[in-house]
Design a protein around this motif. Sequence first.
Motif, PDB file in Angstrom:
ATOM      1  N   PHE A  57      48.646  25.011  65.570  1.00  0.00           N
ATOM      2  CA  PHE A  57      49.289  25.002  64.259  1.00  0.00           C
ATOM      3  C   PHE A  57      48.560  26.035  63.409  1.00  0.00           C
ATOM      4  N   GLU A  58      49.219  27.165  63.152  1.00  0.00           N
ATOM      5  CA  GLU A  58      48.576  28.266  62.438  1.00  0.00           C
ATOM      6  C   GLU A  58      49.257  28.508  61.095  1.00  0.00           C
ATOM      7  N   PRO A  59      48.577  28.145  60.003  1.00  0.00           N
ATOM      8  CA  PRO A  59      49.149  28.407  58.681  1.00  0.00           C
ATOM      9  C   PRO A  59      49.216  29.912  58.420  1.00  0.00           C
ATOM     10  N   ILE A  60      50.345  30.357  57.906  1.00  0.00           N
ATOM     11  CA  ILE A  60      50.546  31.779  57.611  1.00  0.00           C
ATOM     12  C   ILE A  60      51.038  31.902  56.173  1.00  0.00           C
ATOM     13  N   GLY A  61      50.368  32.766  55.418  1.00  0.00           N
ATOM     14  CA  GLY A  61      50.802  33.003  54.037  1.00  0.00           C
ATOM     15  C   GLY A  61      50.399  31.917  53.074  1.00  0.00           C
ATOM     16  N   THR A  62      49.424  31.079  53.443  1.00  0.00           N
ATOM     17  CA  THR A  62      49.020  29.991  52.552  1.00  0.00           C
ATOM     18  C   THR A  62      47.746  30.310  51.784  1.00  0.00           C
ATOM     19  N   ALA A  63      47.081  31.395  52.161  1.00  0.00           N
ATOM     20  CA  ALA A  63      45.822  31.723  51.493  1.00  0.00           C
ATOM     21  C   ALA A  63      46.095  32.188  50.066  1.00  0.00           C
ATOM     22  N   GLN A  64      45.379  31.624  49.149  1.00  0.00           N
ATOM     23  CA  GLN A  64      45.487  32.034  47.756  1.00  0.00           C
ATOM     24  C   GLN A  64      44.609  33.257  47.544  1.00  0.00           C
ATOM     25  N   LYS A  65      45.092  34.210  46.790  1.00  0.00           N
ATOM     26  CA  LYS A  65      44.328  35.411  46.500  1.00  0.00           C
ATOM     27  C   LYS A  65      43.706  35.271  45.117  1.00  0.00           C
ATOM     28  N   HIS A  66      42.419  35.532  45.042  1.00  0.00           N
ATOM     29  CA  HIS A  66      41.697  35.414  43.782  1.00  0.00           C
ATOM     30  C   HIS A  66      40.951  36.714  43.502  1.00  0.00           C
ATOM     31  N   LEU A  67      40.830  36.999  42.258  1.00  0.00           N
ATOM     32  CA  LEU A  67      40.041  38.142  41.833  1.00  0.00           C
ATOM     33  C   LEU A  67      39.182  37.690  40.673  1.00  0.00           C
ATOM     34  N   VAL A  68      37.911  38.018  40.754  1.00  0.00           N
ATOM     35  CA  VAL A  68      36.995  37.716  39.663  1.00  0.00           C
ATOM     36  C   VAL A  68      36.511  39.046  39.117  1.00  0.00           C
ATOM     37  N   LEU A  69      36.696  39.237  37.841  1.00  0.00           N
ATOM     38  CA  LEU A  69      36.318  40.485  37.190  1.00  0.00           C
ATOM     39  C   LEU A  69      35.240  40.183  36.162  1.00  0.00           C
ATOM     40  N   PHE A  70      34.097  40.808  36.330  1.00  0.00           N
ATOM     41  CA  PHE A  70      32.981  40.596  35.412  1.00  0.00           C
ATOM     42  C   PHE A  70      32.876  41.781  34.459  1.00  0.00           C
ATOM     43  N   GLY A  71      32.503  41.480  33.257  1.00  0.00           N
ATOM     44  CA  GLY A  71      32.297  42.522  32.258  1.00  0.00           C
ATOM     45  C   GLY A  71      33.471  42.616  31.318  1.00  0.00           C
ATOM     46  N   ALA A  72      33.192  43.136  30.140  1.00  0.00           N
ATOM     47  CA  ALA A  72      34.239  43.285  29.135  1.00  0.00           C
ATOM     48  C   ALA A  72      34.199  44.681  28.524  1.00  0.00           C
ATOM     49  N   GLY A  73      33.607  45.597  29.275  1.00  0.00           N
ATOM     50  CA  GLY A  73      33.508  46.970  28.795  1.00  0.00           C
ATOM     51  C   GLY A  73      34.793  47.733  29.006  1.00  0.00           C
ATOM     52  N   HIS A  74      34.728  49.032  28.749  1.00  0.00           N
ATOM     53  CA  HIS A  74      35.932  49.862  28.822  1.00  0.00           C
ATOM     54  C   HIS A  74      36.505  49.940  30.241  1.00  0.00           C
ATOM     55  N   VAL A  75      35.646  49.890  31.272  1.00  0.00           N
ATOM     56  CA  VAL A  75      36.138  49.939  32.652  1.00  0.00           C
ATOM     57  C   VAL A  75      36.881  48.647  32.989  1.00  0.00           C
ATOM     58  N   ALA A  76      36.291  47.504  32.653  1.00  0.00           N
ATOM     59  CA  ALA A  76      36.942  46.214  32.929  1.00  0.00           C
ATOM     60  C   ALA A  76      38.261  46.098  32.177  1.00  0.00           C
ATOM     61  N   LYS A  77      38.282  46.557  30.939  1.00  0.00           N
ATOM     62  CA  LYS A  77      39.517  46.493  30.145  1.00  0.00           C
ATOM     63  C   LYS A  77      40.615  47.359  30.775  1.00  0.00           C
ATOM     64  N   ALA A  78      40.251  48.495  31.316  1.00  0.00           N
ATOM     65  CA  ALA A  78      41.232  49.359  31.986  1.00  0.00           C
ATOM     66  C   ALA A  78      41.709  48.718  33.292  1.00  0.00           C
ATOM     67  N   LEU A  79      40.788  48.074  34.021  1.00  0.00           N
ATOM     68  CA  LEU A  79      41.149  47.426  35.286  1.00  0.00           C
ATOM     69  C   LEU A  79      42.109  46.259  35.095  1.00  0.00           C
ATOM     70  N   VAL A  80      41.988  45.549  34.011  1.00  0.00           N
ATOM     71  CA  VAL A  80      42.857  44.393  33.768  1.00  0.00           C
ATOM     72  C   VAL A  80      44.329  44.807  33.819  1.00  0.00           C
ATOM     73  N   HIS A  81      44.658  45.959  33.264  1.00  0.00           N
ATOM     74  CA  HIS A  81      46.051  46.424  33.266  1.00  0.00           C
ATOM     75  C   HIS A  81      46.526  46.764  34.674  1.00  0.00           C
ATOM     76  N   ILE A  82      45.647  47.308  35.501  1.00  0.00           N
ATOM     77  CA  ILE A  82      45.997  47.638  36.887  1.00  0.00           C
ATOM     78  C   ILE A  82      46.127  46.373  37.708  1.00  0.00           C
ATOM     79  N   VAL A  83      45.170  45.459  37.533  1.00  0.00           N
ATOM     80  CA  VAL A  83      45.168  44.207  38.292  1.00  0.00           C
ATOM     81  C   VAL A  83      46.410  43.368  37.967  1.00  0.00           C
ATOM     82  N   ALA A  84      46.893  43.466  36.751  1.00  0.00           N
ATOM     83  CA  ALA A  84      48.069  42.689  36.353  1.00  0.00           C
ATOM     84  C   ALA A  84      49.301  43.050  37.175  1.00  0.00           C
ATOM     85  N   THR A  85      49.308  44.217  37.814  1.00  0.00           N
ATOM     86  CA  THR A  85      50.468  44.627  38.618  1.00  0.00           C
ATOM     87  C   THR A  85      50.367  44.157  40.070  1.00  0.00           C
ATOM     88  N   LEU A  86      49.229  43.575  40.461  1.00  0.00           N
ATOM     89  CA  LEU A  86      49.020  43.157  41.846  1.00  0.00           C
ATOM     90  C   LEU A  86      49.593  41.764  42.088  1.00  0.00           C
TER      91      LEU A  86
END
Length: 130
Positions: free
Chosen positions: A98-127
């Motif tokens: 019995f092999e579960p397929i497509g059940t894994a939840q995808k998580h992303l943890v983003l640390f920081g609140a600087g200009h790089v993290a703020k720019a990444l949030v907009h890109i990550v929102a499209t994933l």
Amino acid sequence: MFKDNWIHELARLEEQHEPCVMVTVLEDRGSVPRDAGTKMLVTRDNIIATIGGGHLEHVASKMAREMLLSGEQSLKVERFNLGARLGQCCGGMATLSFEPIGTAQKHLVLFGAGHVAKALVHIVATLPLG
């Protein structure tokens, strides 16, 4: 819903992000409904292809749906004595995976609140993260 071409159905399920459990006959001994290598896909609402019907398929599809509902992500292997355990007249032994397929939840943890993290949030929102 029974279909013989499970591989195309698996691709369709993946495109639609619908999780399933692939049930595979790993080993057959004696008289069993289907040979080793036979596959069946179980979703919350459908069964695609068949491992031979009967009580074995009923129990296997029930186990697969329970895995889907619980979010189980680990492969399971189970041996069935078709005569003693399931009361089927063929009386052989079948080992299923019995092999579960497509059940894994995808998580992303983003640390920081600087200009790089703020720019990444907009890109990550499209994933496609759940």
